[in-house]
Enzyme design. Structure first.
Site, short mmCIF file in Angstrom:
data_model
loop_
_atom_site.label_atom_id
_atom_site.label_comp_id
_atom_site.label_asym_id
_atom_site.label_seq_id
_atom_site.Cartn_x
_atom_site.Cartn_y
_atom_site.Cartn_z
N LYS A 190 0.88 -0.99 -0.04
CA LYS A 190 0.00 -0.01 0.08
C LYS A 190 0.91 1.31 -0.04
O LYS A 190 1.98 1.34 0.70
CB LYS A 190 -0.96 0.00 1.26
CG LYS A 190 -1.83 1.12 1.41
CD LYS A 190 -2.88 0.89 2.47
CE LYS A 190 -3.94 1.97 2.45
NZ LYS A 190 -4.78 1.82 3.79
N SER B 65 -9.74 2.05 3.01
CA SER B 65 -8.75 2.74 2.11
C SER B 65 -7.81 1.75 1.47
O SER B 65 -7.20 2.33 0.43
CB SER B 65 -8.05 3.66 3.02
OG SER B 65 -7.11 3.12 3.85
N SER C 142 -9.89 -0.32 7.16
CA SER C 142 -9.40 -0.15 5.91
C SER C 142 -8.80 -1.40 5.11
O SER C 142 -8.49 -1.36 3.84
CB SER C 142 -8.43 1.00 5.86
OG SER C 142 -8.93 1.94 5.89
#
Lengths: 522, 453
Positions: free
Chosen positions: B6, B87, B111
């Site tokens: 990420k 996210s 997330s």
């Protein structure tokens, strides 16, 4: 300009040290009482910073060389508490009789400024590491300590007016600070000066800070208010960023006069934060109470509670260096004179404070090491009269002293046991200082044939007799006179013997031998 | 093994943008600890994945790189593109699309679990403090966790031990003795009753929290989960209704705490030491540093981030601190206490473990991971609904508990539904093992139904 007028009015008055006049108020401001409290920021003398592995630095370091990604607030970095900073703060707390909190915590204080790259400073707002305490001043005043907290220092910003740019140096950013807050217990600028100097010497003696105001490792803010005797304290103003004892005292006096002038005109003192203009000797408003920033204090979510168990605190307590007052008392008790103690401690006042609580090799430590198992009075004489004098003659500081404690101890021993004479020992000391020899004096004395001839017993007597015969042969006229009973002349013969022996001979013994020779073989 | 990272986890040989204009050209000078550990274990890092800006969002639509499209169904004119969730939407989508075997995400309030649920993959948010956060760009330090996404729970069980280690660089990393003590408590309280090596569940007590089936939940999301519960009972598990009464306050508390910490953590982005700098215009007010920074910050942060910074700044202001920040911390304690009351394994981090009878207590709790399937990308992104998405995932974040979202079949719309398995702090191993069995059950069911495709 008003500032200039104040300068002329204030400075001559602040020189007056006499403070308490008739009716218990100061002659400079009759009918008024002054209340002063101090917030001192002392840089913790740790090798690395409070929350990162980068080294601490002094202002001479080239800028932005002691900076890690954490210090520059790079994303993804996290703080890691340097336990050395905690230990040194605990030493300070113990020295100030402050109560160490078993549980304290770190908070973030938010504000945007170029020299705090994270946008917040980590401090201890809600739960400081130590509360309460006191510092006894030699004036007899006891100043209470409110609290001691650990926090981060900021970076430094310098404005280049010509290029109209601000330059940021992050070397200092993240260095550990102790904020030491006093209660408003001081009653004059001079008393605040004594407090600051006393605090400075305590910090230095426990090794927690070098307390150097010129270098900026000790800075202070003062709270000042005035009131009529018998009335409660007036509204206080804070004067920030005072960088020397002298300027702090001047700033307090200026602020006292300003407040009195307002009150005497019937105006009120507004609670505010003020700066100090050193050149103009006046304080000026920085911001009023209404403009006080909201720092949005928040418990730091990364740093766990600082939990100190009793055994940890006990360990710090048991390894506490001696405080200045304790050192004096102990040395006097060992039989040293006040003068000797003054000499040793004044040498130490200038010593360097080591990192992470390592105490510098000062004169007292040196004395203590040599005095183990020896007569302290004799040892201190060798240090204060001979060693310090010889160092001074060579323009060496005590830190540069090449004579180890073993060497000096050995020197004292061989003088005391009669192996060498005092005269030879002084020669030897000079030799060691000049040659930087690491050898023990007893070895050097052998190499240099400085061993004294024994005062009694047979060994060496033939050598002594030879010198005596040589001395008499060298000056036949005096010898003849001596034979006739001129007792004064014999001392000149002894002198010759001493010279020939380079101080090794025992003068009394030489005189005995000479006398027996002069009497002649029966 | 191909791994994607990420984009809010620092890598020194690839940019770390956090999907923000502020860090568009930023490359970190160091690798995050989790990245170093993957390198050491021989992983091949194939790239960085899209996310909501600084991890703030539930749909992965707040990104300078554009929204992440859910790869569950291939794009065609008759299908409205759906969100991959946020996210960590890029990480979930990369795993779902087979671009990598494993992806690292971060989970602050759901997330990792929410995108895993929307994309039909497995996502673990480990116990807070087990995986190092050094090198993870902080959104909310007290909640942020590095999470792992894969297609199979078994793969997480392989990667997790590589990353699960104490790190002296992270002050919130839990020391080894505490981890060992948690493992011991798990053995004593659960593995003594349930044989973890077996494929049946006799002895395992699963709690079903009533508060996790709110009115807003799509009924077609609930059906596959009900079916799963029946199947688990068939394997010998005991299903126990439990109550976690503070759940309804958790979402508000979460947004106060996360925003407050975000407002603090993001104060460092001024465009001075690094990142995008926008100089003030010639006539600008330069009297305060904040006025100068405002130009970089207004330009560099997106709407959602600005919204949360403002909310958090307010929550920390002197007038609001007690009613918002401190109140939220109190709620957080209540949420933790709720969980401690229902779990059979005591919480090794609690100072006073409750010693009530373990008779009614459970080993894990299970609930839907989300109130719906993946929403269409262009709808509702500005409404309150996007925040409600987090209702079911936020409590485990506040309590720091391990939570795993596992695919549990599909809803009526044909999009995936996830079920969450939540355990006591430090019971990650248990959660993963239960997850494996759940996945085996649902995979078996899927292969029966999809054989007709």
């Amino acid at each position: 300009m008003r500032g200039g007028w104040q300068l002329r009015r204030v400075l001559p008055r602040t020189r007056l040290f006499s403070t308490i006049g008739e009716g218990g108020t100061d002659r400079r401001w009759p009918g008024w009482e002054v209340v002063v409290g101090l917030e001192v920021h002392a840089q913790i003398k740790s090798r690395s910073k409070l929350f990162s592995d980068s080294l601490t630095s002094d202002p001479s370091e080239s800028h932005n060389t002691c900076v890690s990604p954490y210090d520059a607030a790079f994303p993804g970095t996290l703080p890691k508490l340097n336990s050395k900073c905690v230990d040194l703060t605990l030493r300070t707390a113990i020295a100030l009789n402050s109560q160490i909190q078993r549980r304290s915590a770190f908070d973030r204080k938010h504000y945007f400024y170029a020299d705090i790259p994270a946008g917040y400073q980590i401090t201890q707002h809600y739960a400081p590491v130590a509360m309460g305490g006191h510092l006894d001043l030699e004036t007899g005043r006891l100043v209470r300590i409110k609290q001691i907290q650990i926090e981060q220092d900021t970076g430094k910003s310098t404005f280049d007016a010509r290029r109209r740019v601000s330059m940021i140096d992050l070397n200092r950013a993240g260095t550990g600070l102790m904020e030491i807050v006093s209660e408003p217990d001081m009653r004059s600028p001079e008393e605040a000066g004594v407090y600051l100097r006393t605090l400075q010497s305590i910090l230095r003696s426990v090794g927690s800070s070098d307390g150097n105001m010129e270098q900026g490792s000790l800075r202070c803010d003062v709270n000042v208010s005035v009131n009529r005797p018998g009335e409660p304290s007036g509204t206080r103003c804070e004067v920030k960023n005072l960088n020397s004892v002298k300027f702090m005292q001047v700033a307090i006096a200026c602020e006292v006069f300003r407040q009195i002038e307002l009150l005497e005109k019937g105006e009120a003192v507004q609670q505010e934060t003020r700066g100090f203009d050193e050149a103009g000797a006046r304080t000026f408003s920085l911001r009023s109470k209404e403009d006080a920033p909201d720092y949005r204090y928040m418990p730091d979510p990364n740093l766990p509670l600082l939990l100190l168990d009793q055994s940890y605190v006990d360990r710090i307590r048991s390894t506490m260096p001696e405080l200045p007052g304790e050192t004096r008392a102990r040395l006097l008790k060992q039989g040293l004179t006040v003068r000797d103690v003054d000499v040793l401690t004044s040498v130490d006042a200038g010593r360097e404070v080591g990192f992470d609580g390592q105490l510098g090799e000062g004169a007292v430590v040196y004395f203590d090491a040599v005095a183990i198992g020896r007569n302290p009075k004799i040892v201190v004489n060798w240090i204060t009269q001979d060693l310090l004098g010889q160092l001074a003659a060579r323009n060496l500081t005590f830190k540069e002293n090449p004579i180890s404690t073993q060497q000096l101890g050995d020197l004292v021993d061989i003088v005391q046991n009669g192996s060498i004479t005092g005269t030879s020992a002084k020669t030897l000391l000079r030799h060691m200082l000049d040659q930087r020899s690491a050898a023990l004096p007893s070895e050097l004395a052998r190499e240099m044939s400085l061993f004294a001839l024994p005062a009694d017993g047979d060994s060496g007597s033939s050598e002594l007799e030879q010198w005596c015969r040589d001395a008499m042969a060298a000056v036949p006229a005096e010898t003849a006179a001596a034979k006739k009973g001129h007792s004064g002349v014999i001392n000149r013969l002894v002198g010759r013997v001493m010279k020939m022996s380079r101080g090794r001979a025992n003068a009394l013994k030489a005189k005995e031998v000479l006398q027996s020779m002069l009497r002649g073989p029966d | 093994m191909k791994v994607a990272i990420k984009d809010n986890i620092c890598t020194k040989d690839m940019p770390t943008t956090c999907s923000s204009e502020m860090l568009r050209d930023f490359t970190s000078p160091f690798d995050a600890t989790v990245v170093s550990l993957l390198h050491q274990a021989g992983a091949h890092i194939v790239g960085k994945t899209n996310c909501d800006e600084f991890g703030m969002g539930s749909l992965n639509t707040h990104s300078i790189h554009g929204p992440v499209i859910n790869p569950w169904k291939s794009l065609s004119s008759d299908i409205t593109p759906r969100s991959a969730g946020g996210s960590s939407g890029g990480s979930a989508a990369a795993v779902a699309a087979g671009l990598c075997d494993v992806a690292l995400g971060t989970d602050t309030g759901g997330s990792v679990r929410l995108p895993a649920s929307y994309c039909g993959v497995v996502g673990l948010k480990p116990s807070y403090g087990l995986l190092s956060r050094w090198g993870v760009v902080s959104y909310s330090d007290s909640l942020d966790c590095v999470g792992i996404l894969t297609r199979n729970t078994k793969d997480i069980a392989d990667v997790f031990p590589v990353l699960n280690d104490y790190d002296a660089k992270d002050p919130t990393s839990i020391p080894l003795p505490v981890r060992a003590k948690a493992s011991k408590l798990l053995s004593v309280h659960t593995f003594s009753r349930w044989n973890r090596d077996a494929s049946y569940l006799s002895g395992l007590r699963i709690g079903i929290p009533q508060e996790y089936f709110p009115a807003e939940i799509q009924s077609s999301v609930v059906s596959p989960i009900r079916a799963l519960f029946t199947e688990l009972r068939g394997l010998g598990a005991t299903l126990v209704p439990v109550s976690l009464p503070s759940t309804s306050y958790a979402l508000s508390a979460y947004y106060v705490i996360a925003s407050a910490e975000a407002s603090s953590n993001l104060a460092r982005f001024t465009g001075i030491e690094y990142g995008t700098h926008v100089g003030p215009p010639p006539e600008a007010d330069l009297t305060k540093a904040s006025r100068v920074y405002a130009h970089s910050r207004s330009n560099g942060f997106g709407r959602e981030v600005q919204k949360r910074i403002l909310l958090g700044t307010y929550a920390l202001s002197a007038d609001a601190f007690d009613n918002y920040f401190l109140q939220a911390q109190r709620v957080r304690k209540l949420v933790k206490r709720d969980f401690d009351h229902v779990f059979a394994v005591p919480n090794v981090l609690s100072s006073s473990p409750s010693e009530a009878s373990s008779q009614s207590k459970v080993d894990v709790i299970m609930h839907p991971s989300a109130i719906r399937t993946a929403p269409p990308i262009d709808s509702g992104s500005e409404s309150l609904d996007t925040y409600v998405q987090d209702t079911l995932t936020v409590p485990a974040s506040l309590a720091g508990l391990p939570a795993l979202s596992v695919p549990a079949g599909t809803a009526d719309d044909g999009w995936p539904v996830g079920v969450s398995v939540v355990g006591q702090w430090g019971c990650d191993e248990l959660v993963l093992r239960v997850g494996e069995i759940v996945q085996a059950v649902t995979a078996g069911r899927d292969s029966q139904s999809s054989s007709s495709d």
